[in-house]
Each structure stands twice: as C-alpha cells, then as structure tokens.
Design a protein around this motif. Structure first.
Motif, PDB file in Angstrom:
ATOM      1  N   THR A 582       0.825  -1.074  -0.129  1.00 53.65           N
ATOM      2  CA  THR A 582      -0.112   0.228  -0.158  1.00 53.65           C
ATOM      3  C   THR A 582       0.949   1.032   0.095  1.00 53.65           C
ATOM      4  OG1 THR A 582      -1.725  -1.115   1.133  1.00 53.65           O
ATOM      5  CG2 THR A 582      -1.933   1.255   1.277  1.00 53.65           C
ATOM      6  N   ILE A 583       0.652   2.037  -1.052  1.00 47.77           N
ATOM      7  CA  ILE A 583       1.577   3.232  -1.101  1.00 47.77           C
ATOM      8  C   ILE A 583       0.799   4.651  -1.266  1.00 47.77           C
ATOM      9  CG2 ILE A 583       3.220   4.193  -3.048  1.00 47.77           C
ATOM     10  CD1 ILE A 583       3.775   1.052  -2.243  1.00 47.77           C
ATOM     11  N   GLY A 584       1.673   5.512  -0.543  1.00 50.37           N
ATOM     12  CA  GLY A 584       1.272   6.925  -0.308  1.00 50.37           C
ATOM     13  C   GLY A 584       0.277   7.348   1.150  1.00 50.37           C
ATOM     14  N   LEU A 585       0.681   6.663   1.839  1.00 48.05           N
ATOM     15  CA  LEU A 585      -0.350   6.727   3.196  1.00 48.05           C
ATOM     16  C   LEU A 585      -0.390   8.002   3.657  1.00 48.05           C
ATOM     17  CD1 LEU A 585      -2.101   5.538   5.086  1.00 48.05           C
ATOM     18  CD2 LEU A 585      -0.057   4.908   6.621  1.00 48.05           C
ATOM     19  N   ALA A 586       0.939   8.540   3.709  1.00 46.93           N
ATOM     20  CA  ALA A 586       1.087   9.902   4.214  1.00 46.93           C
ATOM     21  C   ALA A 586       0.400  10.982   3.443  1.00 46.93           C
ATOM     22  CB  ALA A 586       2.705  10.396   4.621  1.00 46.93           C
ATOM     23  N   VAL A 587       0.759  11.051   2.011  1.00 50.28           N
ATOM     24  CA  VAL A 587       0.051  11.900   1.238  1.00 50.28           C
ATOM     25  C   VAL A 587      -1.700  11.913   1.396  1.00 50.28           C
ATOM     26  CG1 VAL A 587      -0.607  12.384  -1.313  1.00 50.28           C
ATOM     27  CG2 VAL A 587       1.668  11.910  -0.316  1.00 50.28           C
ATOM     28  N   VAL A 588      -2.034  10.572   1.573  1.00 53.37           N
ATOM     29  CA  VAL A 588      -3.441  10.471   1.850  1.00 53.37           C
ATOM     30  C   VAL A 588      -4.104  11.188   3.082  1.00 53.37           C
ATOM     31  CG1 VAL A 588      -5.359   8.814   2.240  1.00 53.37           C
ATOM     32  CG2 VAL A 588      -3.763   8.375   0.235  1.00 53.37           C
ATOM     33  N   ALA A 589      -3.399  11.058   4.091  1.00 52.51           N
ATOM     34  CA  ALA A 589      -3.726  11.369   5.527  1.00 52.51           C
ATOM     35  C   ALA A 589      -3.462  13.155   5.507  1.00 52.51           C
ATOM     36  CB  ALA A 589      -2.752  10.772   6.530  1.00 52.51           C
ATOM     37  N   ASN A 590      -2.369  13.410   4.910  1.00 50.77           N
ATOM     38  CA  ASN A 590      -2.088  14.835   4.931  1.00 50.77           C
ATOM     39  C   ASN A 590      -3.119  15.586   4.086  1.00 50.77           C
ATOM     40  OD1 ASN A 590       0.188  14.475   6.627  1.00 50.77           O
ATOM     41  ND2 ASN A 590       1.694  14.560   4.886  1.00 50.77           N
ATOM     42  N   SER A 591      -3.560  15.131   2.802  1.00 52.60           N
ATOM     43  CA  SER A 591      -4.334  15.672   2.027  1.00 52.60           C
ATOM     44  C   SER A 591      -5.636  15.684   2.528  1.00 52.60           C
ATOM     45  CB  SER A 591      -4.296  14.834   0.537  1.00 52.60           C
ATOM     46  OG  SER A 591      -3.030  15.037   0.008  1.00 52.60           O
ATOM     47  N   LEU A 592      -6.203  14.454   3.041  1.00 53.83           N
ATOM     48  CA  LEU A 592      -7.594  14.727   3.483  1.00 53.83           C
ATOM     49  C   LEU A 592      -7.679  15.487   4.660  1.00 53.83           C
ATOM     50  CD1 LEU A 592      -8.443  10.772   3.574  1.00 53.83           C
ATOM     51  CD2 LEU A 592      -8.864  12.523   1.834  1.00 53.83           C
ATOM     52  N   TYR A 593      -6.629  15.489   5.450  1.00 55.84           N
ATOM     53  CA  TYR A 593      -6.822  16.351   6.705  1.00 55.84           C
ATOM     54  C   TYR A 593      -6.748  17.929   6.246  1.00 55.84           C
ATOM     55  CZ  TYR A 593      -5.911  18.901  11.218  1.00 55.84           C
ATOM     56  OH  TYR A 593      -6.213  19.631  12.223  1.00 55.84           O
ATOM     57  N   ALA A 594      -6.049  18.154   5.072  1.00 57.33           N
ATOM     58  CA  ALA A 594      -5.845  19.469   4.514  1.00 57.33           C
ATOM     59  C   ALA A 594      -7.341  20.197   4.263  1.00 57.33           C
ATOM     60  CB  ALA A 594      -5.038  19.743   3.368  1.00 57.33           C
ATOM     61  N   ILE A 595      -7.826  19.436   3.620  1.00 60.10           N
ATOM     62  CA  ILE A 595      -9.225  19.380   3.019  1.00 60.10           C
ATOM     63  C   ILE A 595     -10.065  19.771   4.191  1.00 60.10           C
ATOM     64  CG2 ILE A 595     -11.317  18.541   1.515  1.00 60.10           C
ATOM     65  CD1 ILE A 595      -9.286  17.075  -0.106  1.00 60.10           C
ATOM     66  N   ARG A 596     -10.031  18.862   5.045  1.00 59.35           N
ATOM     67  CA  ARG A 596     -11.059  18.927   6.186  1.00 59.35           C
ATOM     68  C   ARG A 596     -10.762  20.302   6.975  1.00 59.35           C
ATOM     69  NH1 ARG A 596     -10.808  14.617  10.879  1.00 59.35           N
ATOM     70  NH2 ARG A 596      -9.614  16.009  12.093  1.00 59.35           N
ATOM     71  N   LYS A 597      -9.643  20.803   7.118  1.00 63.82           N
ATOM     72  CA  LYS A 597      -9.181  21.852   7.894  1.00 63.82           C
ATOM     73  C   LYS A 597      -9.563  23.122   7.087  1.00 63.82           C
ATOM     74  CE  LYS A 597      -7.068  23.852  11.559  1.00 63.82           C
ATOM     75  NZ  LYS A 597      -7.667  23.843  12.721  1.00 63.82           N
ATOM     76  N   LEU A 598      -9.028  23.146   5.861  1.00 68.43           N
ATOM     77  CA  LEU A 598      -9.220  24.379   4.856  1.00 68.43           C
ATOM     78  C   LEU A 598     -10.355  24.772   4.590  1.00 68.43           C
ATOM     79  CD1 LEU A 598      -5.803  24.056   3.014  1.00 68.43           C
ATOM     80  CD2 LEU A 598      -6.149  25.532   4.973  1.00 68.43           C
ATOM     81  N   ILE A 599     -11.245  23.585   4.114  1.00 68.10           N
ATOM     82  CA  ILE A 599     -12.598  23.826   3.464  1.00 68.10           C
ATOM     83  C   ILE A 599     -13.721  23.665   4.398  1.00 68.10           C
ATOM     84  CG2 ILE A 599     -14.256  22.956   1.623  1.00 68.10           C
ATOM     85  CD1 ILE A 599     -11.728  22.220   0.218  1.00 68.10           C
ATOM     86  N   PHE A 600     -13.826  22.650   5.255  1.00 67.63           N
ATOM     87  CA  PHE A 600     -14.741  22.414   6.029  1.00 67.63           C
ATOM     88  C   PHE A 600     -14.749  22.970   7.589  1.00 67.63           C
ATOM     89  CE2 PHE A 600     -14.848  18.871   2.929  1.00 67.63           C
ATOM     90  CZ  PHE A 600     -16.011  19.116   2.150  1.00 67.63           C
ATOM     91  N   THR A 683       2.574  -2.208   4.116  1.00 66.06           N
ATOM     92  CA  THR A 683       3.194  -0.886   3.761  1.00 66.06           C
ATOM     93  C   THR A 683       4.428  -0.686   3.034  1.00 66.06           C
ATOM     94  OG1 THR A 683       3.957  -0.359   5.805  1.00 66.06           O
ATOM     95  CG2 THR A 683       1.586   0.285   5.287  1.00 66.06           C
ATOM     96  N   THR A 684       5.061  -2.155   2.366  1.00 61.16           N
ATOM     97  CA  THR A 684       6.320  -1.947   1.927  1.00 61.16           C
ATOM     98  C   THR A 684       6.234  -1.181   0.643  1.00 61.16           C
ATOM     99  OG1 THR A 684       5.622  -4.091   1.058  1.00 61.16           O
ATOM    100  CG2 THR A 684       6.947  -4.224   2.984  1.00 61.16           C
ATOM    101  N   THR A 685       7.385  -0.655   0.207  1.00 62.89           N
ATOM    102  CA  THR A 685       7.208   0.403  -1.183  1.00 62.89           C
ATOM    103  C   THR A 685       8.372   0.095  -1.858  1.00 62.89           C
ATOM    104  OG1 THR A 685       6.336   2.193   0.691  1.00 62.89           O
ATOM    105  CG2 THR A 685       7.288   2.465  -1.324  1.00 62.89           C
TER     106      THR A 685
END
Length: 756
Positions: A582-600, A683-685
């Motif tokens: 499974t690749i890109g976990l931190a990008v997912v978490a950071n992106s979803l939180y940014a949307i939640r924080k900045l928009i909602f 989470t091997t990459t």
C-alpha cells in the motif's frame, strides 16, 4: 567492533560515515570484493537458450515436468566459473553480476528494450544499466519468436478484464509487472532442515511418494507428476554441484600455489558431498546453502529467496566446529563474508517500467538474526548473530539484505552491536519489532510458536522458514491515486478515464462535508483494491498452470510439499497468504486533513478553488488566492508524523480500511490445505512511490504534480518537524497488529545525530 577514532575525525564526522570507518577485510575477502565489484552487470542468454531448447522437445509432458526438464537442461549446460580466491562455488549465470533472461515469463521487454531500444537500450538506461553482447541479438530474436503467445505474461493478460489493464497501464493505480515478467520467489527455505537431510533424502522421499500415489485418480496423477519433477530437479542440482567439483579439480591441476591448490581440492570434495548429502561442517553447510540459493535462481528467476533466521540455522554446526577446532572465529567469519559475496553476485534484469518500482536492483535475499526461541520464549541471539554483524560491517555488500529482530529480552550487547552496525549508514540491518510482528501474525492464524520463529521475507514481510507459501509480495496499490480519483468524482484527471463514478455524484467542488469526501475515498479505494485482487488471482492461476516449480516447492516447504505431493501454488505450504504493498499513506492522510481543515472547518478556501489549484499545479497567478498562496495554505496545515492525533488518526483509519478489506478475498489456494489463504496488507514500498507519483497530479497536502509519494508508513519527507520521537509516536498509532504482511517505516538520521 567499536567506532572510536581520533578526536579530529569524530568532531568532523562525515555524512558517509561508512567511508571514514574502514572495513576490516582479510586479503581474500578484499580481493573477492574488488573482483566482484569491478564486474559490470550484464545479460546472460544461456538460461533463455537452454530453457527454450528443452521446451521445444517436451510438449507432451505435464507442465511441472517440462519445467523440471528445462531446469535440468540449463544446469547441465550453463557456463561455470569459480571466483578467484573464493572458498565457495556457485553461480546463477555465466559471469558474476550477470542476469539470466527468462523469456518463459515475458518477451515484451526483450523485444522492446533489448532488441528495440525502447525507451532505452539496456546499457543506455539512466540507472540500473546492463551490458548486452550484440552477438546474442539474432539468437534472442529467435527465442522471443518461439515464446510469442506462450509466455506467462501472455497467459495472465488473456485472463484479465479490460478494466484491470486500464487501471494498471493507463491510470497507474495498481501495478503487478514484477510477477508477469519474472518468478514468484518470496520464501525462506528451512536451511537447517536441508543441512540435516540433503537432496538425496528429498529424492528418496519423492520416490516413496511416487510409489504410493494412486494413478487411478486425478489427484494421484498430479502427485506422480510432482514427484517425478522433484526427482528430475534434485538430480540436476546434484549433477550441477558435481560439475563444480570437476571444475575445481581441473583448476587445482593448473594451480602453482600449493595453498590454493589444497583449497580447490577441498572445495571439490565438499561439492561431491553437498547438497546431495547432509552437511557435517560449517564450511559444508555454507556451500550447501550457496548451491541451493543460486540454483533456484535458475529455475525461478525471482527475488526474495531468503536465508531465513541464519544465526539459528548455523549455530549448532558453528559451535561443533569451534569446539572441534575445525574453525576459529576468524576463519568462520571469513567464510561468512565469502558467503555474502557469493550472494551479492545475483542480478535480475527487469523492464524499464518495472525497474522504476525496484531502483537499485534489489534482490531481497533477506537474512534475519536475533529474536526469540519459539519453544522457550527466551532470547535467541547467539555467537553467530554477532559474527554476522561483524560480517555486515566488513563486507558492506548490497546483498544479502539484513534484518535484526528486536525485543525486550534482547541482550544489551546484541542491541549495541546492531546499533553500531546501523550507524555505518549501509542501511543494514533493518530492525523488526518482535512484539508487533508476532501479534500481527497470530492475528491472521499463525500459531504462537510459528509466529515466534518468523524471519523477514522480501522487503518487510514475516513468515516462518519452511512453512510460509503464497506470495508475500503482490501488486502495488496506490492509495494516494485512489484518493485523487475521489477528488475528481471517480475520473482520472490525467487521462479523463472513469472506471467508477463516486456514487454520491460529487467531487471536491461539490462535497458538502468531510464525511462525503471520506465515503468517496473509501469507495474508490475498495474498487481498485478489488482490481488488485483480480490481477493477483490471474497471476497465481497461471503460475500454477504453466510455471509450476518443483525445485522451489521442495526448497521452500519440504516438510509439507513432499508429504502432500503438491507444489506451493497448488496448496503445498502450511500457511499461505497473498500480500500487498500500500503506497502513499502519508500523502492521503495529509491531503484529507488539509481538505477537512481548510474547506470544512476553517473555510479558508472552497473546494472549487482547491480543485482548480490542483489542476494547475498551484501555478495559476490569476486567481484570488493565487495558486502559490493556496499551496502555502496546504503546506502549513499540520502533517502526519508530528504526534498530532487529528491527522495521525486519518492515516490510522485509511490503513485500517485497507487491512480490513483485503482479508475478505481468498487466494487460489483457499480450501486446498494451507492455513490462511487470504489477502493481507503491508506498507512495503521499495521505490514504487516514485513512479506512482508520476501518475498523480498535485495533491491537497501541497505536494507538486508528478513528484514522489511518501514511502511505507513513513511521514512525507520534510514534514515531520518535531523530531524522531514525535514521528515514531505517529507511526505507533497505525494499529500495526493488522499489518500482517509487513510494516515498513524508514527513519534516517545523520551520523552526527548519533555521536556519544
């Protein structure tokens, strides 16, 4: 080995600490190291030639017997060599650092790259170059023509729905080229068992099984084919070892140095004994393992055939030889270092596309030390553990790769030695947390004793030697791409392809709540996870039908495949699981939180503004706020890796969703004997975060388009700003007990940070 030096060197400690601290090598090891290191990587046509030669003559036989006969033909005719000064023999190609070609798996990249130079001829690649002798090209064209339509890749692709190929080749959300262009591998042989038995005992067990198998039943006919193939394969490896004995004797006859002559004659004597019969000395054991480790590369052309818990494998025979004064610590260390260099010769050529997922030519011959005794629960580190750490410090080869198991019972001396070795900066050994790995394995059905006996297979996947089948490595799966698809309503913004629309009909411009965004992300992630499973099932089915490998079966799991009379892909192992990356976990978490924080939550920008900024890679200066201003907003939002629950829990929940979803699917061995037989997450990459990043546009965490994603479960580079303790705290929230296929966290420190 202590890392002490003069005061000036310690105060001006270099970034590459390993170069300042000189390796302690004997003349033999230094010469071997220099010789192998000087050999450029190249392409060997011999495996392709002799497999093709055999397959043309054996069409009437069952596939598993055809495989064994081709393997035997290659071992019988391939070029042999002895490394100058080496005390061990073996090779999987005609020269050190050469890679066999495997047209039985795939000819596409042979035609496109080796012959056609698209996108590069192999010597001209930007990285991972291979020399190609122009003289082999005419023969290679004939070989590729024979295999056209018959390869493993041809068979797999014929079974795949179009949506799977679109998801891999056009959208870039999954990728499994590794297992259509080469063998499976990914197992840890029980080398202690092989040391004690030898291949002649395997042959005798196969003959007994052949006699007992019922030829009036379908199962009995399959068993008979399996046992015949095992006998052919093992006899071939024995004959191959005897060819090395002949070569050693011929070389000795021409040798003027009496000491080297005696060494060569001893090596010949050992090769006439092992791997046919049990090894009785430390030297014999290392030679037996070398032969088996390299022979399987000829059959399988894979990666991740792992020596397993090597300190446990070697400790009894090491102690015997030390007590009997057959070896000293110094001679045993030199032999171990010689063994490391033998394994470092292994190369595997990949297509350029697949190479981008495996930069640096990793072979993953993982060697594990430490841990606990599976029966007593006590610390299992021993003298060989320390010897291996010395060998790592001295050889500093890329292969084999190394893991050190770590637990509360590990001694201070062992832990100090591990840390000193890591400090060199070679990347070895990686550290495996016994508590978390064992809990994760038992969570999926391993017994406590078997879980306690785990080693690391492949990149970071756990399994007990001799008992784990299946595929610890499977398709790459870009969780970050799944998120991007959700932001655009299910459409890939790079290609405008839509395989699954968000069922709520919304995208980033029209989501009215974070929950709607999350639901769409989960929907896309589960859909592409299903396509991941489909491609893996097709690969395993075709492995079973056309690439059924008898030698791998008895090397990996002899105590189960021999009694059952079936290979691993037909259910021959005790445990069987199919993995995932499974690749890109931190990008997912950071992106979803940014949307939640900045928009909602803070309502600083709208979803439409953010989507436009993403589409234009944060470059549009005509908007208000401008693209760069929006990027700075995204970058300023708290990030995973700083011990902040709000964002860390998004990473936890996203990964838990993957871990819960995969086991709902069963692999092709389900109901055929092994325990488990379901998919499980890791989470091997390796380097897959780079090519996956190229297929993804700008993301709401502030990352620019086509740049690499985060690796493993590590924080995104440069965003963990509160130090390693905070970063480790974030990673510890991921419910690691569900990552039963491997948990990878890369933490890098400057040597200056580790000064006393």
């Amino acid at each position: 080995m202590s890392f002490t030096g003069d005061q000036e060197s310690m105060e001006n400690e270099p970034l590459h600490f390993q170069y300042a601290i000189k390796a302690k090598r004997t003349d033999r090891i230094q010469n071997l190291y220099d010789y192998v290191s000087s050999q450029k990587a190249g392409i060997d046509i011999e495996r392709a030639r002799y497999f093709t030669e055999s397959y043309k003559k054996t069409e009437k036989y069952p596939q598993i017997i055809r495989r064994a006969m081709a393997f035997a033909n290659a071992l019988d005719k391939m070029t042999l060599y002895i490394l100058p000064g080496s005390l061990l023999m073996g090779g999987h190609a005609c020269k050190p650092n050469y890679s066999p070609l495997a047209p039985d798996f795939s000819t596409d990249f042979i035609k496109q790259e080796i012959i056609g130079g698209q996108p590069y001829f192999l010597p001209d690649r930007p990285a991972d170059k291979f020399n190609v002798d122009p003289a082999i090209i005419p023969e290679l064209k004939e070989i590729a023509e024979y295999w056209s339509g018959k390869t493993h890749q041809d068979h797999v692709y014929a079974h795949l729905p179009e949506e799977v190929l679109i998801a891999q080749d056009k959208i870039g959300v999954i990728n499994d080229l590794n297992y259509v262009q080469g063998g499976d591998g990914h197992f840890a042989p029980p080398y202690k068992w092989h040391i004690e038995h030898g291949l002649r005992d395997v042959i005798n067990q196969a003959k007994d099984g052949l006699e007992k198998a019922d030829p009036t039943s379908s199962d009995g006919m399959d068993q008979r084919a399996f046992y015949k193939a095992v006998i052919i394969s093992c006899e071939a490896v024995i004959k191959w070892a005897h060819r090395y004995a002949d070569l050693a004797e011929e070389t000795a006859a021409k040798e003027s140095d009496p000491k080297r002559k005696a060494e060569l004659l001893k090596m010949a004597s050992i090769a006439r004994k092992v791997p046919e019969f049990p090894a009785e000395t430390y030297h014999e054991a290392l030679q037996l393992i070398t032969f088996l480790q390299l022979a399987v590369q000829v059959e399988d052309n894979a990666q991740a055939t792992c020596p397993g818990r090597f300190d446990q494998v070697m400790i009894d025979i090491y102690r015997h030889d030390i007590d009997a004064k057959i070896e000293t610590y110094e001679t045993a260390l030199e032999l171990m270092e010689n063994f490391f260099i033998m394994l470092s010769q292994v190369e595997r050529v990949r297509s350029w596309t697949d190479t981008q997922f495996f930069r640096g030519k990793p072979i993953f011959q993982n060697l594990t030390i430490g841990g606990i005794d599976p029966k007593t629960g006590e610390d299992a580190a021993n003298e060989v553990s320390m010897l291996i750490l010395d060998a790592i410090q001295n050889t500093r080869t890329i292969q084999p790769s190394h893991y050190a198991r770590w637990n509360d019972k590990s001694s201070p001396e062992y832990k100090k030695k591990v840390v000193e070795t890591i400090r060199l900066g070679t990347g070895f050994p990686a550290v495996a947390n016994d508590k978390m790995y064992m809990e994760a394995m038992m969570n999926r059905g391993y017994s406590q004793e078997d879980a306690a006996n785990y080693c690391i297979i492949g990149c970071a996947e756990p399994g007990p030697p001799g008992l784990r089948g299946g595929r610890t490595g499977a398709a790459w799966y870009s969780l970050a791409k799944c998120m991007e698809m959700a932001l655009y309503g299910g459409t890939d913004p790079n290609t405008d392809i839509c395989l699954l629309k968000n069922s709520n009909g919304k995208d980033l411009r029209t989501f009215t709540s974070y929950d709607e965004l999350w639901d769409s992300f989960v929907e896309q992630a589960k859909y592409y996870l299903r396509l991941h499973v489909i491609i893996d099932q097709a690969i395993d089915k075709e492995y079973e039908e056309y690439i059924d490998e008898p030698f791998s079966a008895i090397l990996a799991c002899p105590e189960t495949t021999l009694p059952r009379g079936k290979s691993i892909k037909k259910g021959g192992a005790k445990y069987d699981f199919t993995g995932n990356q499974t690749i890109g976990l931190a990008v997912v978490a950071n992106s979803l939180y940014a949307i939640r924080k900045l928009i909602f939550e803070d309502k600083m920008i709208t979803g439409e503004q953010l989507q436009h900024a993403l589409r234009t890679d944060f470059t549009d200066m005509t908007t208000d706020p401008t693209g760069p201003m929006i990027q700075q907003m995204c970058l300023s939002v708290p990030k995973y890796g700083n011990d902040i629950d709000e964002v860390d829990f998004i990473a936890r929940d996203a990964l838990r969703m993957v871990c819960d979803e995969f086991p709902k699917y069963k692999n092709t061995r389900y109901g055929r004997g092994p325990i488990g037989c379901h998919f499980q997450a890791s989470t091997t990459t390796v380097s897959s975060n780079t090519p996956f990043g190229k297929s993804i546009g700008a993301t709401p965490d502030g990352r620019k388009a086509e740049t690499p994603l985060s690796d493993g479960q590590s924080p995104f580079r440069g965003t963990d700003v509160l130090g390693p303790t905070a970063a480790v705290s974030s990673v510890s929230k991921l419910e690691l007990k569900y990552l039963s296929e491997g948990s990878l966290y890369n933490l890098k420190l400057s040597p200056a940070d580790l000064r006393d």
